[in-house]
Design a protein around this motif. Structure first.
Motif, mmCIF file in Angstrom:
data_model
loop_
_atom_site.group_PDB
_atom_site.id
_atom_site.type_symbol
_atom_site.label_atom_id
_atom_site.label_comp_id
_atom_site.label_asym_id
_atom_site.label_seq_id
_atom_site.Cartn_x
_atom_site.Cartn_y
_atom_site.Cartn_z
ATOM 1 N N LYS A 90 0.880 -1.163 -0.037
ATOM 2 C CA LYS A 90 -0.081 -0.073 -0.184
ATOM 3 C C LYS A 90 0.978 1.183 -0.026
ATOM 4 C CE LYS A 90 -4.323 -1.802 1.853
ATOM 5 N NZ LYS A 90 -5.255 -1.803 2.902
ATOM 6 N N SER A 91 2.038 1.120 0.712
ATOM 7 C CA SER A 91 2.747 2.420 0.851
ATOM 8 C C SER A 91 3.361 2.711 -0.674
ATOM 9 C CB SER A 91 3.843 2.204 1.681
ATOM 10 O OG SER A 91 3.412 2.150 2.880
ATOM 11 N N LEU A 92 3.966 1.557 -1.102
ATOM 12 C CA LEU A 92 4.617 1.634 -2.577
ATOM 13 C C LEU A 92 3.587 2.143 -3.700
ATOM 14 C CD1 LEU A 92 7.368 1.798 -3.633
ATOM 15 C CD2 LEU A 92 7.048 -0.522 -4.460
ATOM 16 N N PRO A 125 -2.147 7.457 3.055
ATOM 17 C CA PRO A 125 -1.686 8.775 3.318
ATOM 18 C C PRO A 125 -0.171 8.569 3.566
ATOM 19 C CG PRO A 125 -3.702 8.350 4.356
ATOM 20 C CD PRO A 125 -3.508 7.372 4.016
ATOM 21 N N ILE A 126 0.483 9.074 2.877
ATOM 22 C CA ILE A 126 2.215 9.346 3.157
ATOM 23 C C ILE A 126 2.770 10.783 2.782
ATOM 24 C CG2 ILE A 126 2.672 6.962 3.082
ATOM 25 C CD1 ILE A 126 3.645 7.112 0.145
ATOM 26 N N SER A 127 3.643 11.168 3.502
ATOM 27 C CA SER A 127 4.255 12.404 3.151
ATOM 28 C C SER A 127 4.874 12.566 1.745
ATOM 29 C CB SER A 127 5.221 12.660 4.203
ATOM 30 O OG SER A 127 6.440 12.144 3.884
ATOM 31 N N ASP A 128 4.804 13.805 1.324
ATOM 32 C CA ASP A 128 5.347 14.007 -0.033
ATOM 33 C C ASP A 128 6.742 13.419 -0.159
ATOM 34 O OD1 ASP A 128 3.263 15.057 -0.765
ATOM 35 O OD2 ASP A 128 3.672 17.218 -0.486
ATOM 36 N N GLU A 129 7.558 13.567 0.891
ATOM 37 C CA GLU A 129 9.136 13.196 0.959
ATOM 38 C C GLU A 129 9.036 11.730 0.696
ATOM 39 O OE1 GLU A 129 11.760 13.806 4.276
ATOM 40 O OE2 GLU A 129 10.750 15.657 4.632
ATOM 41 N N PHE A 130 8.091 10.832 1.282
ATOM 42 C CA PHE A 130 8.116 9.452 1.113
ATOM 43 C C PHE A 130 7.854 9.026 -0.345
ATOM 44 C CE2 PHE A 130 8.233 8.958 5.769
ATOM 45 C CZ PHE A 130 9.340 8.187 5.897
ATOM 46 N N LYS A 131 6.770 9.919 -0.801
ATOM 47 C CA LYS A 131 6.128 9.669 -2.174
ATOM 48 C C LYS A 131 7.243 9.761 -3.066
ATOM 49 C CE LYS A 131 1.596 11.374 -1.412
ATOM 50 N NZ LYS A 131 0.808 12.473 -1.614
ATOM 51 N N ILE A 132 8.148 10.806 -3.094
ATOM 52 C CA ILE A 132 9.271 11.026 -4.062
ATOM 53 C C ILE A 132 10.291 9.886 -3.595
ATOM 54 C CG2 ILE A 132 11.197 12.384 -4.410
ATOM 55 C CD1 ILE A 132 9.258 14.906 -3.719
ATOM 56 N N PHE A 157 9.556 6.712 -2.751
ATOM 57 C CA PHE A 157 9.015 5.568 -3.485
ATOM 58 C C PHE A 157 9.164 5.511 -4.892
ATOM 59 C CE2 PHE A 157 6.428 5.000 0.452
ATOM 60 C CZ PHE A 157 7.502 4.273 1.229
ATOM 61 N N MET A 158 8.892 6.734 -5.420
ATOM 62 C CA MET A 158 9.030 6.954 -6.947
ATOM 63 C C MET A 158 10.440 6.674 -7.336
ATOM 64 S SD MET A 158 6.028 9.904 -8.025
ATOM 65 C CE MET A 158 6.569 10.824 -6.628
ATOM 66 N N GLU A 159 11.327 7.302 -6.711
ATOM 67 C CA GLU A 159 12.828 7.392 -7.119
ATOM 68 C C GLU A 159 13.227 5.959 -7.104
ATOM 69 O OE1 GLU A 159 14.169 11.899 -6.443
ATOM 70 O OE2 GLU A 159 14.602 10.381 -4.803
ATOM 71 N N ASN A 160 12.993 5.249 -5.859
ATOM 72 C CA ASN A 160 13.505 4.040 -5.583
ATOM 73 C C ASN A 160 12.569 2.601 -5.874
ATOM 74 O OD1 ASN A 160 16.183 4.788 -4.300
ATOM 75 N ND2 ASN A 160 14.756 6.248 -3.205
ATOM 76 N N ARG A 161 11.572 3.034 -6.670
ATOM 77 C CA ARG A 161 10.632 1.715 -6.788
ATOM 78 C C ARG A 161 11.294 0.550 -7.298
ATOM 79 N NH1 ARG A 161 5.312 1.529 -7.190
ATOM 80 N NH2 ARG A 161 4.385 -0.137 -8.229
ATOM 81 N N ARG A 162 12.278 0.634 -8.329
ATOM 82 C CA ARG A 162 12.909 -0.523 -8.813
ATOM 83 C C ARG A 162 13.749 -1.297 -7.431
ATOM 84 N NH1 ARG A 162 13.890 -3.306 -13.124
ATOM 85 N NH2 ARG A 162 13.200 -1.434 -14.378
#
Length: 100
Positions: free
Chosen positions: A21-23, A28-35, A37-42
């Motif tokens: 759910k986080s990935l 709800p997660i902070s914008d910092e974590f969204k970024i 997760f997007m940058e480190n998804r792989r």
């Protein structure tokens, strides 16, 4: 010779649910974590594949003394999590251009 252990699947089940759910940004997660997760998804998905495979090995050979259906549900949840992570990596690969 078998040994008797007590297995509480809650840690595995909750971990898989929260990581997924986080990935996928379904909670709800902070914008910092969204970024992050997007940058480190792989990298995160690769780690989830490793973890999913390890958990699959662990639960594969467990034998339930009571409630075998619960153990089977855990096995199915682990396989679902592993498939989700592997499918996520494939989706990222599909986004990569094949040309030079």
């Amino acid at each position: 010779m078998p040994i008797v252990v007590e297995f509480d699947p809650d840690f595995i089940l909750v971990s898989m649910e929260m990581w997924r759910k986080s990935l996928d940004m379904q909670i709800p997660i902070s914008d910092e974590f969204k970024i992050h997760f997007m940058e480190n998804r792989r990298r995160l998905l690769e780690g989830f594949v490793i973890t999913g495979k390890a958990w699959k090995i662990i639960v594969r050979d467990l034998k339930a003394v009571d409630e075998p259906a619960v153990l089977e549900d855990v096995r199915l949840a682990v396989q679902s999590f592993l498939s989700w992570a592997e499918d996520g990596l494939k989706a990222l690969d599909d986004l990569t251009p094949n040309c030079c």
